[in-house]
Design an enzyme around this catalytic site. Sequence first.
Site, PDB file in Angstrom:
ATOM      1  N   THR A 235       0.685  -1.259  -0.162  1.00 15.03           N
ATOM      2  CA  THR A 235       0.226  -0.012   0.024  1.00 15.03           C
ATOM      3  C   THR A 235       0.989   1.054  -0.064  1.00 15.03           C
ATOM      4  O   THR A 235       2.079   1.282   0.342  1.00 15.03           O
ATOM      5  CB  THR A 235      -0.921  -0.009   1.201  1.00 15.03           C
ATOM      6  N   ASP A 236       0.147   2.212  -0.501  1.00 17.96           N
ATOM      7  CA  ASP A 236       1.146   3.572  -0.134  1.00 17.96           C
ATOM      8  C   ASP A 236       0.702   3.835   1.348  1.00 17.96           C
ATOM      9  O   ASP A 236       0.005   3.195   1.970  1.00 17.96           O
ATOM     10  CB  ASP A 236       0.142   4.623  -0.934  1.00 17.96           C
ATOM     11  N   TRP A 237       1.556   4.825   1.821  1.00 17.89           N
ATOM     12  CA  TRP A 237       1.379   5.144   3.243  1.00 17.89           C
ATOM     13  C   TRP A 237       0.125   5.336   3.977  1.00 17.89           C
ATOM     14  O   TRP A 237      -0.424   6.512   3.851  1.00 17.89           O
ATOM     15  CB  TRP A 237       2.546   5.784   3.749  1.00 17.89           C
ATOM     16  N   GLY A 238      -0.745   4.275   4.525  1.00 22.00           N
ATOM     17  CA  GLY A 238      -1.963   4.749   5.034  1.00 22.00           C
ATOM     18  C   GLY A 238      -2.979   4.326   3.995  1.00 22.00           C
ATOM     19  O   GLY A 238      -4.249   4.931   4.269  1.00 22.00           O
ATOM     20  N   ALA A 239      -2.889   3.812   2.807  1.00 20.18           N
ATOM     21  CA  ALA A 239      -3.774   3.472   1.910  1.00 20.18           C
ATOM     22  C   ALA A 239      -4.605   2.400   2.277  1.00 20.18           C
ATOM     23  O   ALA A 239      -5.781   2.067   1.435  1.00 20.18           O
ATOM     24  CB  ALA A 239      -3.029   3.549   0.454  1.00 20.18           C
TER      25      ALA A 239
END
Length: 815
Positions: A235-239
Amino acid sequence: MSAPTPPASVDTLVAQLTLEEKALLLEGVGAWNTNGVPRLGIRQLFVTDGPHGVRKVRANAGAFGLAEAEPSTSFPTSTTLAKTWDPELARQVGAAIGRESAALEVDVLLAPGVNIMRSPLCGRNFEYFSEDPLVSGVFGTAFVQGVQSEGVATSVKHFAANSNEDFRFVGDSVVDERALREIYLRAFERIVKDAAPATVMCAYNQLNGTYCSDNRELLTDILRDEWGFDGLVMTDWGATHDRVAGIVAGCDLDMPGEVAHNRAEIIAATRDGRLPEELLDQAVARVLALVDRCSADHTAGAVDAEGHAALAERVAIEGAVLLANDGALPLDAKRSGLVVIGEQFERMRYQGAGSSLISPPATVSPRDAFDRRDVSYTFARGYRALDPRIDETLERQALAAASDADTVLFFGGLGDLEESEGFDRTSMALPEAQVRLLNGLVDAGSRVVLVLSTGSPVEIPRHDELAAVLLLSLPGMNGGEAAAQLLFGEANPSGKLTESWTRSAADASCAGDFNRSGVAAYYESIYVGYRFHDKAGTDLRYPFGHGLSYTTFAYRDLEVTVEGGRVTATVTAVNTGDRDGAEAVQLYVRNNRGEVFKADKELRAFAKVRVAAGDSMRVALSFELDDLAYWDVEDHAWVLENGSYEILVAASASDIRLTAPLVVDQGRVSRSPYSAAVDHAYATPPASVPAVFAELLGRPVPVLARSRRLGLERRLGDARRSILGGIFLRAVIGRVKKDFEAALALPDSLERDARVKSTHFVLRMMPSMSLRSMAMSSAGELPFHIAEGLELLAAGHPIRGIRRLAGTPEPQETR
């Protein structure tokens, strides 16, 4: 002495892991690491940001905390690199960043970004290559090959249709199947097939109603089953949206991790059968395969810091675009009477703000480069880039300095307060202080050469009254030296645009709906960038592929052959001027006039050639005949249509030099998979969302529920008028604002500028975040049950909300 024990296979390791250890391996820790399992010899991996250098932070400041980073070469940004039209330079830059990554013990570089520049207002355009999927795919492939040649893994991002910043955490990119395939997935497909990246990073946004991290069609059906990707998806950071659904969809690694809720959900879902154990083990195996790949026996090569700085300088030179010139350039370095105006002359904006912010060991500003040459000039600061207020004293001083000038060099462009990851622009205008100053200079009769530093197109005040415009884009740590070489004729400009420059944002191909709401209607379909402007007849400031030189080029003797399903166009490029130079020769194909709506023409090949003054070079440009196929939404497959096409050899999208016919008879007779209403609406590019957009999509266009209360999937800024939403947003902003104000209070220095940029990025991004994205990216600082409790309180459920805040699980029937 006994032989060493061979490392355990991935399958063996998976079998030895406990359920809790498996859940742990599927998330990150400490913002930049994966988890390890020491008892089985499974080590942690270190991942870090790119793509313009290695951003290895010295201290953990959370997912979005841009703490001071280890020194590394700050290369020109991706948009600058692409403007060289030389993929070999992208390969060299990738290899250099790979060597620096290895030296800093980085396992995975989070790069490159290959999203399409859908709008000139996207705040992150400087991290992307182009509005065209061929350019993005070719440069992304070369970059990945370069990085991975040094034994460092890459993470191609952001998959997919991530075209804005203001709604990136909660927005829904609503894209028709054909546009998705032909425009937004094409670059990713090329990179996966040609460069085999180790990982792919899924985007924050929803794609057609499903968050990318939960999107099985995207992450498994297309990426793995169709394209053959065998790496890891993170994931992207926090996605992360729904961790269990994500694993089922094919999303393996949750970053930055440390979300107890997600771990517990994985364990519970595995035990109760909602998460099949084979899918869990499959995700774990992919993590272990990445660890194995990154732990292969390779020695980090020596880092040639001077060589990397020289490479950054070369890219900055070749990526600069001479947009306009009435003969004012090149300048005579020994001539007196030069007046230089603009803070960016001495405080060059050489990179973008946000997660790609690099800490270079040194920088060379234009002023440094001028002084090294003993250039005689008068300097006036004129404005302050990191202060939106107009400084009338600086303005008066600049106008006075220019009053008797022979030539005025104006260094300007966007600053990090106007353009950054985390937020989008609202217009293409330059900062007001610069616009006022430029108007004043032109009104006073000054001969002005504008030197622009910007990651995206801007409106150029008094354009037709300027003597020349040189676009540096964001040129990296040695951008000042590149500027001096170009301005004084020591180097010959050869860069060309990889995006169309409209006169204003209102002329952009997606202007009718960009950033209007959380539902992003990609109503323009395949008509993105020049594909739109060609058919719409837009009066552009500069077309795609445009760029001037201090010499001139002519093309002649076009020959086209078709052999083995491959089309080759051979042409002679002639340097008709008196300076050695380089030319980006572009090959477009004009589409057949069939039943299916298509762009007028599309870029199919390009080559950068270097030709001595008065000399010529034969250039071969080729592409697969199948590249002319379109995506048929009935067959859900690529279809090549028969018909009469045309080869166009060009210096830009609007400067066609030579043409030749191309007849295709190996394909299918043209037929439209659309209704007559859709065919009619899209025969020319729509200027706004057409009534038939839902029919083009094949489903209703989503409508956002109108609510301002605080919620897991609602932007904090949208909930600010509710009582609880306002309180929460003020608390969050207040905390971040302290860091920003502390940075503003630092003594005037480059360190102050860097801290102002990084804290401003976080400050501007916060209103766009949601409770969910904050919980998923906070490494436990905002536990998910607190976010759920706040949502319940905002929805008018005080007892349930308080229970959830206290950590009591919600009863199953109320979930």
